[in-house]
Each structure stands twice: as C-alpha cells, then as structure tokens.
Design a protein around this motif. Sequence first.
Motif, PDB file in Angstrom:
ATOM      1  N   LYS A  48      40.155  43.159  37.388  1.00  0.00           N
ATOM      2  CA  LYS A  48      40.076  43.621  35.995  1.00  0.00           C
ATOM      3  C   LYS A  48      40.952  44.837  35.755  1.00  0.00           C
ATOM      4  O   LYS A  48      41.625  44.925  34.731  1.00  0.00           O
ATOM      5  CB  LYS A  48      38.620  43.941  35.620  1.00  0.00           C
ATOM      6  CG  LYS A  48      37.767  42.702  35.483  1.00  0.00           C
ATOM      7  CD  LYS A  48      36.410  42.982  34.885  1.00  0.00           C
ATOM      8  CE  LYS A  48      35.590  43.884  35.747  1.00  0.00           C
ATOM      9  NZ  LYS A  48      34.230  44.115  35.274  1.00  0.00           N
ATOM     10  N   SER A  49      40.967  45.781  36.685  1.00  0.00           N
ATOM     11  CA  SER A  49      41.707  47.023  36.448  1.00  0.00           C
ATOM     12  C   SER A  49      43.187  46.938  36.807  1.00  0.00           C
ATOM     13  O   SER A  49      43.991  47.663  36.229  1.00  0.00           O
ATOM     14  CB  SER A  49      41.049  48.180  37.200  1.00  0.00           C
ATOM     15  OG  SER A  49      41.070  47.951  38.585  1.00  0.00           O
ATOM     16  N   ASN A  50      43.571  46.066  37.737  1.00  0.00           N
ATOM     17  CA  ASN A  50      44.959  46.058  38.215  1.00  0.00           C
ATOM     18  C   ASN A  50      45.755  44.788  37.940  1.00  0.00           C
ATOM     19  O   ASN A  50      46.988  44.836  38.007  1.00  0.00           O
ATOM     20  CB  ASN A  50      44.999  46.302  39.725  1.00  0.00           C
ATOM     21  CG  ASN A  50      44.470  47.660  40.100  1.00  0.00           C
ATOM     22  OD1 ASN A  50      44.622  48.618  39.360  1.00  0.00           O
ATOM     23  ND2 ASN A  50      43.823  47.741  41.240  1.00  0.00           N
ATOM     24  N   PHE A  51      45.101  43.667  37.693  1.00  0.00           N
ATOM     25  CA  PHE A  51      45.858  42.427  37.616  1.00  0.00           C
ATOM     26  C   PHE A  51      45.775  41.695  36.279  1.00  0.00           C
ATOM     27  O   PHE A  51      46.743  41.065  35.869  1.00  0.00           O
ATOM     28  CB  PHE A  51      45.449  41.467  38.742  1.00  0.00           C
ATOM     29  CG  PHE A  51      45.915  41.942  40.085  1.00  0.00           C
ATOM     30  CD1 PHE A  51      47.225  41.748  40.494  1.00  0.00           C
ATOM     31  CD2 PHE A  51      45.044  42.608  40.928  1.00  0.00           C
ATOM     32  CE1 PHE A  51      47.664  42.200  41.726  1.00  0.00           C
ATOM     33  CE2 PHE A  51      45.472  43.063  42.161  1.00  0.00           C
ATOM     34  CZ  PHE A  51      46.789  42.863  42.558  1.00  0.00           C
TER      35      PHE A  51
ATOM     36  N   ARG B 112      48.406  39.056  31.573  1.00  0.00           N
ATOM     37  CA  ARG B 112      48.582  39.001  30.113  1.00  0.00           C
ATOM     38  C   ARG B 112      50.011  39.337  29.719  1.00  0.00           C
ATOM     39  O   ARG B 112      50.607  38.674  28.876  1.00  0.00           O
ATOM     40  CB  ARG B 112      47.611  39.947  29.413  1.00  0.00           C
ATOM     41  CG  ARG B 112      46.243  39.358  29.181  1.00  0.00           C
ATOM     42  CD  ARG B 112      45.412  40.199  28.235  1.00  0.00           C
ATOM     43  NE  ARG B 112      45.107  41.518  28.771  1.00  0.00           N
ATOM     44  CZ  ARG B 112      44.106  41.790  29.589  1.00  0.00           C
ATOM     45  NH1 ARG B 112      43.284  40.836  29.959  1.00  0.00           N
ATOM     46  NH2 ARG B 112      43.893  43.003  30.028  1.00  0.00           N
ATOM     47  N   SER B 113      50.586  40.378  30.330  1.00  0.00           N
ATOM     48  CA  SER B 113      51.955  40.782  29.971  1.00  0.00           C
ATOM     49  C   SER B 113      52.974  39.709  30.354  1.00  0.00           C
ATOM     50  O   SER B 113      54.047  39.636  29.760  1.00  0.00           O
ATOM     51  CB  SER B 113      52.315  42.120  30.615  1.00  0.00           C
ATOM     52  OG  SER B 113      52.475  41.989  32.002  1.00  0.00           O
ATOM     53  N   MET B 114      52.644  38.867  31.324  1.00  0.00           N
ATOM     54  CA  MET B 114      53.530  37.764  31.715  1.00  0.00           C
ATOM     55  C   MET B 114      53.255  36.514  30.884  1.00  0.00           C
ATOM     56  O   MET B 114      53.868  35.467  31.098  1.00  0.00           O
ATOM     57  CB  MET B 114      53.331  37.423  33.198  1.00  0.00           C
ATOM     58  CG  MET B 114      53.738  38.528  34.120  1.00  0.00           C
ATOM     59  SD  MET B 114      53.522  38.225  35.910  1.00  0.00           S
ATOM     60  CE  MET B 114      52.440  36.853  36.061  1.00  0.00           C
ATOM     61  N   SER B 115      52.315  36.607  29.943  1.00  0.00           N
ATOM     62  CA  SER B 115      51.885  35.453  29.126  1.00  0.00           C
ATOM     63  C   SER B 115      51.323  34.324  29.977  1.00  0.00           C
ATOM     64  O   SER B 115      51.435  33.147  29.634  1.00  0.00           O
ATOM     65  CB  SER B 115      53.023  34.934  28.245  1.00  0.00           C
ATOM     66  OG  SER B 115      53.447  35.931  27.357  1.00  0.00           O
TER      67      SER B 115
END
Length: 179
Positions: free
Chosen positions: A150-153, A158-161
């Motif tokens: 949750k905190s790192n991946f 999401r940013s990679m869609s």
Amino acid sequence: KYNRKAVVWDEAVDGGLLPKTTMVTGWRGVKQCLSTTAQGYGTIIMPSSIFYLDKRQSTYERGHRSAKGLNLKTICDFSFEGAGFTAEQRKHIAGVEGAFWSEIYLANITSVRHFSDYIEYMIFPRVFAVSEVAWSKQRRSFDEMYSVLKSNFYHKLRSMSATFRLESPTVKVERGKII
C-alpha cells in the motif's frame, strides 16, 4: 557437449530413472517438491496451489478454479520452513516460479486491451509476494507485506496505468453489528 541441462515437470521423477543433474519444476504440490529436493534434484518450487497466478483470487472471480482461490495472503504465508523443507533440502531449491497460463483466457477475451488488463489484474500484486518468498531473507508477515504494498507499490502501479487488484476489505461482525 553444449552445456545444456534437462528440465522436467515433477511427475517425470516418479519413474526413478533421471540423473540428479536434471532440474525439476515442482508444480503438483508441496509434497512433490519435498520429495524431489529430498532425492537431491535441483527443484524450482512452483506448487500450483500457491504459485499459479492464473488461479482466481477469490471464489467470485474469473480464473482457474481452486477450492478457495489463490489470494495474496496464501502466497505471503508460504515459507520453506513451514512447508517442511529441511536445511539439506533447501540446498536443492533452485528458485521459485509464479506461473501464469494465459492461453486459456485468450479465447474468451475479445480485445488485446482487455486481455492485457486481465493479465495485469491477475498478476499484480501477487507477483510481489512471489518475489518476497523467492528473494527475501527477512520474511514479512502478510500484514507487513500488505502495508509495504500500500505505501510503496500501489501508487507506482497507478502511475504506470496498470490494472491491479486491491485486497478485499475485511468485515467483522460482533453481536449482530458490523465493526
């Protein structure tokens, strides 16, 4: 002569005729992986009940059917010691593999984009748990692993869609009330 090594599925060992230089992929179950490592075969650990990422993640989702589905927690909870591998047997573990047999789904999904989304959904984040089992010396509990995800991946996915699965929320009921 060409420095090649034979790699076989674990049932090939049942005949008892293979040289110990043969690499075994242990797919049928932990019991077979325990057997091949005890016999001295280099073994890739990939029991289908734990490391087949094409299995559905819950009883309500698409994917290969299994009794309860193969969720993130199932993978995170696997340990070589907990499965019964001795120190001697662990010397014969060549690695861990997360398998995904996509050809079954290709016929049922109509577009390349939907197929890609489906594969990502089935693989992420379970592939992170497979990596944790394979490479981490200091194993995390499921709760620790989920916190790291949750905190790192998740934001990176999401940013990679990427399409990925979030864990189902846990609901606790006490005395007829949801808490």
